[in-house]
Design a protein around this motif. Structure first.
Motif, mmCIF file in Angstrom:
data_model
loop_
_atom_site.group_PDB
_atom_site.id
_atom_site.type_symbol
_atom_site.label_atom_id
_atom_site.label_comp_id
_atom_site.label_asym_id
_atom_site.label_seq_id
_atom_site.Cartn_x
_atom_site.Cartn_y
_atom_site.Cartn_z
ATOM 1 N N VAL A 57 35.197 37.761 33.004
ATOM 2 C CA VAL A 57 35.440 37.011 34.235
ATOM 3 C C VAL A 57 34.136 36.398 34.714
ATOM 4 C CG1 VAL A 57 36.312 37.139 36.596
ATOM 5 C CG2 VAL A 57 37.299 38.614 34.822
ATOM 6 N N LYS A 59 31.809 34.623 37.541
ATOM 7 C CA LYS A 59 31.760 34.907 38.978
ATOM 8 C C LYS A 59 30.927 33.866 39.753
ATOM 9 C CE LYS A 59 33.266 38.431 40.187
ATOM 10 N NZ LYS A 59 32.737 39.810 40.132
ATOM 11 N N ASP A 289 42.172 29.473 39.766
ATOM 12 C CA ASP A 289 41.212 28.764 38.931
ATOM 13 C C ASP A 289 41.569 29.030 37.472
ATOM 14 O OD1 ASP A 289 39.025 27.217 40.434
ATOM 15 O OD2 ASP A 289 39.337 28.986 41.659
ATOM 16 N N ALA A 302 42.253 33.814 37.819
ATOM 17 C CA ALA A 302 41.157 33.971 38.783
ATOM 18 C C ALA A 302 41.586 33.372 40.115
ATOM 19 C CB ALA A 302 39.910 33.270 38.268
ATOM 20 N N THR A 303 41.085 33.936 41.211
ATOM 21 C CA THR A 303 41.637 33.585 42.525
ATOM 22 C C THR A 303 40.597 33.196 43.572
ATOM 23 O OG1 THR A 303 41.539 35.880 43.319
ATOM 24 C CG2 THR A 303 43.544 35.203 42.140
ATOM 25 N N GLU A 304 39.335 33.049 43.200
ATOM 26 C CA GLU A 304 38.265 32.756 44.157
ATOM 27 C C GLU A 304 38.080 33.884 45.182
ATOM 28 O OE1 GLU A 304 38.205 28.836 45.829
ATOM 29 O OE2 GLU A 304 38.824 27.887 43.957
ATOM 30 N N VAL A 308 41.629 39.469 40.329
ATOM 31 C CA VAL A 308 42.262 38.718 39.251
ATOM 32 C C VAL A 308 43.716 39.176 39.220
ATOM 33 C CG1 VAL A 308 42.315 38.207 36.791
ATOM 34 C CG2 VAL A 308 40.123 38.591 37.931
ATOM 35 N N GLU A 335 33.306 36.225 43.884
ATOM 36 C CA GLU A 335 34.531 35.467 43.652
ATOM 37 C C GLU A 335 34.768 35.246 42.162
ATOM 38 O OE1 GLU A 335 33.875 31.891 45.828
ATOM 39 O OE2 GLU A 335 34.123 32.847 47.785
ATOM 40 N N THR A 336 36.021 35.400 41.730
ATOM 41 C CA THR A 336 36.392 35.188 40.335
ATOM 42 C C THR A 336 36.799 33.733 40.126
ATOM 43 O OG1 THR A 336 38.694 35.838 40.738
ATOM 44 C CG2 THR A 336 37.155 37.579 40.128
ATOM 45 N N ILE A 339 37.909 32.856 33.307
ATOM 46 C CA ILE A 339 38.534 33.976 32.581
ATOM 47 C C ILE A 339 38.649 33.605 31.104
ATOM 48 C CG2 ILE A 339 40.656 35.263 32.178
ATOM 49 C CD1 ILE A 339 41.264 35.269 35.017
#
Length: 360
Positions: A57, A59, A289, A302-304, A308, A335-336, A339
């Protein structure tokens, strides 16, 4: 047939329900003599390739550049400390996209710092902070992917362009570089974010600035010259498009930073007129994302946020993605955004070129 043969051990992806570790073989002797009535033998010792068997992931923040989570961690989900990390303490970090090449090197786009970064399997296993390749780019890179021939593709949001870098050039890169020349530049005036190849080698480009996802056909790419998008998907559901991933059946899934998860069937993609997506649902909490599928067909997003989200095949088929079937939360926070799995099943599009077994 008697004679002298060269022996080598192919890398092999071990079976796993979610993400397969890669086994790298080393031969006891590379030369083998075959003689009538004489027994000669060589052995291959296999070890797990660094960084493999994990979801990585990328970041945004100040803790880790990227974090690796193993298959058992993905199965358990919840709050988890990464099994492996790279880039610890290097800040600020704005890793928007991650991808693996066939050799298991992790490549990352650092958006704000305008860099492309490469980390080797050994670095992934040891937690290195200094990449073996660091490329300063003229524009901000976002999406990153490798095609089936090992060429590197990168989308540049502010440049409205996607560049192709030849596999031979990529293999020769080392140390600090500045904006190497691409072999191909494709104008994509949609504010390109993430990119993905389908099973036929067509390139797809999500658009953030306009709700349009471009396709560039494999035929156009191979023809070279002045290449432009050859097809597109257009829908209000694609506003602020970001993540792209193909499932085993060739269906396209797109996540948007507006919070929508959108799906187009393979039949729609093959049709002359694509129409509206056959699936579109907004999340009450997430901005999506980069997306990626695991071996079991679960879609990870990924979701900011530090989360996840995982959506199961049954959720994707039933049309209910209001909440993830599992949520993996990074204990390190931040933040993710990116991926990628190292490595995923060979049945998936954009598959690893690894072959199983060894031979003489």
């Amino acid at each position: 047939t008697p004679g002298h043969y060269s022996a080598h051990a192919d890398d092999a992806a071990a079976p796993d329900s979610l993400v397969s570790p890669v086994l790298t073989g080393v031969m006891s002797d590379s030369g083998v003599m075959v003689e009538v009535g004489v027994v000669h033998s060589v052995t291959a010792d296999y070890t797990v390739r660094g960084g493999s068997g994990a979801m990585w992931v990328g970041k945004w923040g100040a803790v880790n550049l990227a974090e690796g989570f193993t298959s058992p961690q993905l199965a358990a989900a919840g709050l988890a400390s990464a099994a492996d990390t790279i880039g610890a303490g290097a800040s600020p970090l704005t890793i928007s996209g991650v991808a693996f090449d066939a050799q298991g090197n992790l490549w990352a786009t650092d958006y704000i710092n305008q860099q492309l970064l490469k980390f080797t399997p050994a670095q992934l296993a040891s937690g290195q902070s200094t990449p073996t390749v660091a490329i300063l780019t003229a524009n901000e890179p976002w999406g990153i992917a490798f095609d089936g021939e090992g060429n590197l593709w990168v989308s540049y949001y502010n440049g409205n362009v996607v560049h192709e870098y030849p596999a031979s050039d990529v293999a020769a890169w080392s140390g600090a570089l500045t904006d190497p020349a691409p072999a191909l530049s494709i104008p994509t005036p949609n504010g390109p974010l993430n990119i993905a190849f389908d099973g036929s080698g067509n390139l797809w480009v999500a658009g953030f600035d306009v709700p349009v996802t471009y396709e560039i056909s494999a035929a156009a790419i191979h023809a070279g010259g002045s290449v432009v998008p050859t097809d597109s998907l257009a829908s209000a559901y694609l506003v602020h498009g970001s993540g792209l991933a193909f499932d085993r059946s060739g269906n396209l899934w797109e996540g948007t930073e507006a919070g929508y998860l959108v799906g187009y069937s393979s039949a729609q993609l093959a049709a002359a007129s694509h129409g509206e997506p056959n699936f579109a649902q907004v999340s009450p909490t997430a901005q999506f994302d980069q997306l990626a599928f695991d071996n079991a067909g679960n879609l990870w997003a990924a979701t900011e946020t530090p989360d996840v989200l995982m959506f199961s095949p049954s959720q994707l088929s039933s049309g209910d993605v209001t909440a993830g079937a599992r949520t993996l939360t990074s204990a390190a926070g931040d933040e993710t955004f990116g991926i990628a799995f190292d490595t995923h099943a060979s049945a998936l599009p954009i598959a690893s070129t690894l072959t199983t077994g060894s031979h003489a």
